[in-house]
Design an enzyme around this catalytic site. Structure first.
Site, PDB file in Angstrom:
ATOM      1  N   ASN A 121       0.719  -1.229   0.095  1.00 22.60           N
ATOM      2  CA  ASN A 121      -0.060  -0.032   0.123  1.00 22.60           C
ATOM      3  C   ASN A 121       0.912   1.378   0.063  1.00 22.60           C
ATOM      4  O   ASN A 121       2.115   0.983   0.509  1.00 22.60           O
ATOM      5  CB  ASN A 121      -0.709  -0.141   1.350  1.00 22.60           C
ATOM      6  N   CYS A 136      -5.034  -7.367  -3.453  1.00 22.43           N
ATOM      7  CA  CYS A 136      -5.638  -7.009  -1.839  1.00 22.43           C
ATOM      8  C   CYS A 136      -6.736  -8.112  -1.771  1.00 22.43           C
ATOM      9  O   CYS A 136      -7.159  -8.938  -2.525  1.00 22.43           O
ATOM     10  CB  CYS A 136      -6.395  -5.628  -1.889  1.00 22.43           C
ATOM     11  N   HIS A 137      -7.144  -8.476  -0.591  1.00 25.15           N
ATOM     12  CA  HIS A 137      -8.180  -9.427  -0.007  1.00 25.15           C
ATOM     13  C   HIS A 137      -9.320  -8.592   0.322  1.00 25.15           C
ATOM     14  O   HIS A 137     -10.222  -9.661   0.728  1.00 25.15           O
ATOM     15  CB  HIS A 137      -7.404 -10.275   0.852  1.00 25.15           C
ATOM     16  N   HIS A 194      -9.705  -0.360  -1.870  1.00 29.10           N
ATOM     17  CA  HIS A 194     -10.384  -0.052  -0.745  1.00 29.10           C
ATOM     18  C   HIS A 194     -11.448   0.860  -0.808  1.00 29.10           C
ATOM     19  O   HIS A 194     -12.309   1.446   0.239  1.00 29.10           O
ATOM     20  CB  HIS A 194      -9.159   0.726   0.166  1.00 29.10           C
TER      21      HIS A 194
END
Length: 430
Positions: A148, A169-170, A199
């Site tokens: 990030n 990303c998860h 996000h």
């Protein structure tokens, strides 16, 4: 033999998850796993742990640590990136402490806001150096980026280098499950549709056996009155229309609505903590105690996780298609109402041809508009890093949704100057 290089391998538990997944995947189990980290002590711990895990899982892989990054990268088929630039003290702490002097508070500070801005500025030059090495010694490798700020780092790599890069990303693969579990609803046999930016991607559809679950979800969310940690995401769903991928705590700092000096009660109402970073030191001690326990454990093992990396590599090596949510450039208008040079998070098909983003179409206009407020800051941060122009650092901060809602332009400029001074070991701006 497949070569998988892990840069930032001193992140021992994450290295276990990613490389342990590979050890559990037949198509990858006999890979050469090259480990690199600038911290030799942490690198040594990761090597010990992974050797023990490999032995317990059949000993098919070969594991080697490297002190030279270029040699670690040489001949790699896949490169996992999980670096952090700057130590917790003083660098990362300054991302929080300096803004707080100006009355600006953050929860996590690694994606947007002043923390995300300066983490991005510190990270991009290191990534560009690594990209030059990759172009020389492993030009066909895929870079799987986990570092990030995801959209900023991945976007810079895709705009400024020739390295095949995808950001991972998860939050997408856990989004629907978290929503349904929080409402006491079953999460099996559920199909969902998600797109946006990292996000801040939107759960646009969620169905079971063709039945739209959103009416029941909205009804149950409205009836949930007990204290819980998803209140920001519930309000997104109520006001914007859709649940969002990132947690309420993290997502609250990407918008101007919640961390308000003039409304301090909002932090309690939405259960938001802006001083959690002060406990990160003790968390790191706990982390390394856990690592030590893993190294000493004779029964160390691993079950394949939901992280995308091993599934991507397996799909490319076997040509068995697999769908991921990837962070890629919006080339050709994958999301038609976001900018073409934005880094977007969309469904991607993976097979022997590589990672193939799908054309998603348009987001609901209010979702695209909120994404755009984040994209403005992300693109200006990339512009600052690539041009070295100080004015673009100011521009990025001035366009950041949270920062701009709390501070005057003069204070934003003064804050940037102070943070640039604190980061002078990493940055040089005209």
């Amino acid at each position: 033999m497949i070569k998988i290089t892990f840069v930032g391998a001193g992140s021992t538990i994450f290295a276990k998850n990613i490389l342990g997944d590979c050890m559990r995947t037949p198509a990858l189990a006999n890979a050469h796993m090259a480990l690199y980290d600038i911290n030799s002590e942490r690198l040594n711990q990761s090597e010990k742990m992974l050797n023990k895990l490999n032995q317990n899982l059949g000993g098919h892989a070969t594991i080697k640590s490297y002190t030279d990054r270029k040699e670690a990268l040489r001949g790699a088929n896949y490169v996992i990136n999980a670096i952090a630039v700057g130590e917790l003290v003083p660098t990362i702490m300054s991302d929080f402490e300096i803004p707080e002097k100006y009355g600006l508070y953050q929860t996590v500070g690694d994606t947007l806001g002043m923390g995300g801005l300066f983490r991005g500025l510190r990270t991009i030059p290191v990534m560009l150096d690594m990209a030059r090495e990759m172009e020389e010694v492993c030009p066909d490798a895929w870079l799987l980026n986990y570092t990030n700020p995801m959209a900023i780092v991945t976007g810079a790599m895709l705009q400024a280098t020739g390295v095949k890069t995808v950001g991972l990303c998860h939050s997408v693969q856990t989004c629907a499950k978290e929503l349904l579990e929080g409402l006491g609803m079953a999460h099996d046999n559920v199909n969902w549709k998600i797109a946006g930016i990292n996000h801040q991607a939107w759960l646009l559809e969620i169905k079971r056996d063709g039945l739209d679950l959103y009416p029941e979800i909205r009804q149950k969310a409205a009836a949930r009155t007990e204290p819980h940690f998803d209140r920001v995401r519930y309000e997104y769903m109520q006001r914007i229309g859709y649940f969002v991928t990132e947690s309420s705590s993290h997502g609250s700092e990407y918008v101007p609505y919640y961390l308000k000096r003039q409304y301090p009660e909002l932090k309690d109402q939405f259960m938001l903590s802006t001083d959690g970073y002060k406990n990160w030191g003790s968390s790191k001690i706990e982390y390394w105690n856990e690592v030590s326990s893993m190294i000493e454990s004779t029964g160390l093992t691993h079950e394949r996780s939901h992280e995308y990396a091993s599934y991507i590599m397996e799909a490319i090596e076997t040509n068995q298609p697999f769908e991921i949510a990837g962070n890629v450039l919006n080339t050709g208008g994958l999301i038609s109402n976001l900018p073409h040079n934005a880094c977007v998070e969309v469904p991607c098909m993976v097979n022997a041809n590589g990672i193939l983003p799908t054309r998603f179409g348009a987001l609901p206009p209010q979702c695209a508009a909120l994404n755009q407020t984040n994209i403005n800051m992300q693109q200006l941060t990339i512009e600052a890093a690539l041009t070295g122009k100080r004015e673009h650092v100011y521009h990025a901060a001035m366009l950041d949704p949270h920062t701009s809602s709390e501070l005057s332009i003069d204070d934003i400029v003064a804050l940037c100057d102070e943070m640039l001074e604190a980061n002078q070991d990493f940055l040089s701006f005209k």
